[in-house]
Design a protein around this motif. Structure first.
Motif, mmCIF file in Angstrom:
data_model
loop_
_atom_site.group_PDB
_atom_site.id
_atom_site.type_symbol
_atom_site.label_atom_id
_atom_site.label_comp_id
_atom_site.label_asym_id
_atom_site.label_seq_id
_atom_site.Cartn_x
_atom_site.Cartn_y
_atom_site.Cartn_z
ATOM 1 N N CYS A 93 16.028 26.099 14.221
ATOM 2 C CA CYS A 93 16.310 26.256 12.792
ATOM 3 C C CYS A 93 17.684 26.893 12.572
ATOM 4 O O CYS A 93 18.072 27.818 13.277
ATOM 5 C CB CYS A 93 15.232 27.113 12.145
ATOM 6 S SG CYS A 93 15.388 27.258 10.356
ATOM 7 N N CYS B 228 13.388 20.546 12.590
ATOM 8 C CA CYS B 228 12.617 21.584 13.281
ATOM 9 C C CYS B 228 11.275 21.842 12.585
ATOM 10 O O CYS B 228 10.409 22.506 13.148
ATOM 11 C CB CYS B 228 13.415 22.879 13.405
ATOM 12 S SG CYS B 228 13.911 23.592 11.843
ATOM 13 N N LEU B 229 11.083 21.313 11.378
ATOM 14 C CA LEU B 229 9.803 21.414 10.683
ATOM 15 C C LEU B 229 8.992 20.155 10.950
ATOM 16 O O LEU B 229 9.531 19.056 10.997
ATOM 17 C CB LEU B 229 10.009 21.574 9.182
ATOM 18 C CG LEU B 229 10.645 22.861 8.723
ATOM 19 C CD1 LEU B 229 10.875 22.815 7.223
ATOM 20 C CD2 LEU B 229 9.793 24.045 9.080
ATOM 21 N N TRP C 279 12.227 32.948 8.771
ATOM 22 C CA TRP C 279 11.646 31.828 8.049
ATOM 23 C C TRP C 279 10.181 32.175 7.836
ATOM 24 O O TRP C 279 9.481 32.550 8.785
ATOM 25 C CB TRP C 279 11.770 30.542 8.866
ATOM 26 C CG TRP C 279 11.337 29.303 8.141
ATOM 27 C CD1 TRP C 279 12.112 28.483 7.399
ATOM 28 C CD2 TRP C 279 10.025 28.734 8.115
ATOM 29 N NE1 TRP C 279 11.372 27.453 6.909
ATOM 30 C CE2 TRP C 279 10.080 27.579 7.324
ATOM 31 C CE3 TRP C 279 8.804 29.096 8.652
ATOM 32 C CZ2 TRP C 279 8.982 26.776 7.080
ATOM 33 C CZ3 TRP C 279 7.698 28.303 8.410
ATOM 34 C CH2 TRP C 279 7.792 27.151 7.633
ATOM 35 N N THR D 103 13.452 31.597 3.250
ATOM 36 C CA THR D 103 14.340 31.730 4.398
ATOM 37 C C THR D 103 15.321 32.867 4.136
ATOM 38 O O THR D 103 15.684 33.128 2.992
ATOM 39 C CB THR D 103 15.139 30.439 4.659
ATOM 40 O OG1 THR D 103 15.889 30.111 3.494
ATOM 41 C CG2 THR D 103 14.235 29.291 5.023
ATOM 42 N N CYS E 146 14.561 18.533 6.200
ATOM 43 C CA CYS E 146 15.132 19.411 7.218
ATOM 44 C C CYS E 146 16.197 18.667 8.028
ATOM 45 O O CYS E 146 15.906 17.653 8.663
ATOM 46 C CB CYS E 146 14.043 19.930 8.153
ATOM 47 S SG CYS E 146 14.654 21.063 9.407
ATOM 48 N N CYS F 252 9.332 19.436 2.837
ATOM 49 C CA CYS F 252 10.198 20.309 3.643
ATOM 50 C C CYS F 252 10.538 19.666 4.981
ATOM 51 O O CYS F 252 11.674 19.739 5.442
ATOM 52 C CB CYS F 252 9.547 21.675 3.845
ATOM 53 S SG CYS F 252 7.923 21.611 4.604
ATOM 54 N N SER F 253 9.582 19.028 5.610
ATOM 55 C CA SER F 253 9.850 18.398 6.904
ATOM 56 C C SER F 253 10.718 17.149 6.755
ATOM 57 O O SER F 253 11.469 16.799 7.659
ATOM 58 C CB SER F 253 8.544 18.060 7.622
ATOM 59 O OG SER F 253 7.774 17.166 6.864
ATOM 60 N N CYS G 21 14.639 23.460 2.993
ATOM 61 C CA CYS G 21 13.185 23.395 2.859
ATOM 62 C C CYS G 21 12.707 24.287 1.717
ATOM 63 O O CYS G 21 11.806 23.926 0.958
ATOM 64 C CB CYS G 21 12.505 23.777 4.164
ATOM 65 S SG CYS G 21 13.000 25.375 4.824
ATOM 66 N N ILE H 77 6.913 25.049 12.747
ATOM 67 C CA ILE H 77 8.358 25.180 12.866
ATOM 68 C C ILE H 77 8.741 25.503 14.295
ATOM 69 O O ILE H 77 8.041 26.245 14.985
ATOM 70 C CB ILE H 77 8.915 26.251 11.907
ATOM 71 C CG1 ILE H 77 10.442 26.322 11.994
ATOM 72 C CG2 ILE H 77 8.276 27.594 12.159
ATOM 73 C CD1 ILE H 77 11.103 27.188 10.959
ATOM 74 N N SER H 78 9.851 24.938 14.736
ATOM 75 C CA SER H 78 10.498 25.342 15.982
ATOM 76 C C SER H 78 11.640 26.249 15.560
ATOM 77 O O SER H 78 12.753 25.780 15.282
ATOM 78 C CB SER H 78 11.025 24.130 16.746
ATOM 79 O OG SER H 78 9.984 23.258 17.061
ATOM 80 N N VAL H 79 11.369 27.536 15.473
ATOM 81 C CA VAL H 79 12.315 28.489 14.886
ATOM 82 C C VAL H 79 13.605 28.597 15.698
ATOM 83 O O VAL H 79 14.660 28.924 15.148
ATOM 84 C CB VAL H 79 11.640 29.860 14.667
ATOM 85 C CG1 VAL H 79 11.480 30.608 15.970
ATOM 86 C CG2 VAL H 79 12.402 30.698 13.676
#
Length: 121
Positions: free
Chosen positions: A45, A90-91, A69, A62, A86, A82-83, A51, A40-42
């Motif tokens: 997010c 970001c996932l 997250w 979340t 999104c 989930c990816s 997700c 993840i690129s938090v």
């Protein structure tokens, strides 16, 4: 006749050596589309929870109020739903596997919400 066939298979297996890889001493080769762990690129997010709702095992949680997250790695089945869902993308599905561990591992990511500039106090 079957003894000769069995002897041939036995000799072939003795000469070939092991068919398995001694993991984690020697890592298995990863390919471009290998399904590994979720990354993840938090900072990107928005904590919408899409997700979390799409995860078939409930591994993702979340919390928008805490900008948190988290994922329970042993529950994750690397399906990639989930990816796909999104909205901010970001996932991502990394092609590295989760490290072996004992017990449940929950990775938590918190978004930094510091809005002050360095000169402000």
């Amino acid at each position: 006749m079957s003894i000769l066939r069995m002897s041939k298979t036995l000799i072939k297996n003795l000469i070939h050596g092991p068919y398995t890889v001694p993991y984690p001493v020697k890592r298995k080769e990863t390919y471009e589309r290998t399904r590994g762990k979720i990354g993840i690129s938090v900072e990107e997010c928005i904590f919408c929870g899409m997700c979390e709702r799409k995860c078939p095992t409930g591994a993702i949680q979340t919390d928008k109020s805490k900008t948190l997250w988290s994922i329970e790695r042993l529950k994750c089945i690397q399906c990639g739903y989930c990816s796909e869902v999104c909205p901010k993308k970001c996932l991502r599905m990394e092609n590295q596997y989760t490290e072996p561990s004992y017990g449940n591992v929950r990775d938590e990511f918190v978004k930094c919400m510091n809005t002050q500039s360095p000169g402000e106090s």
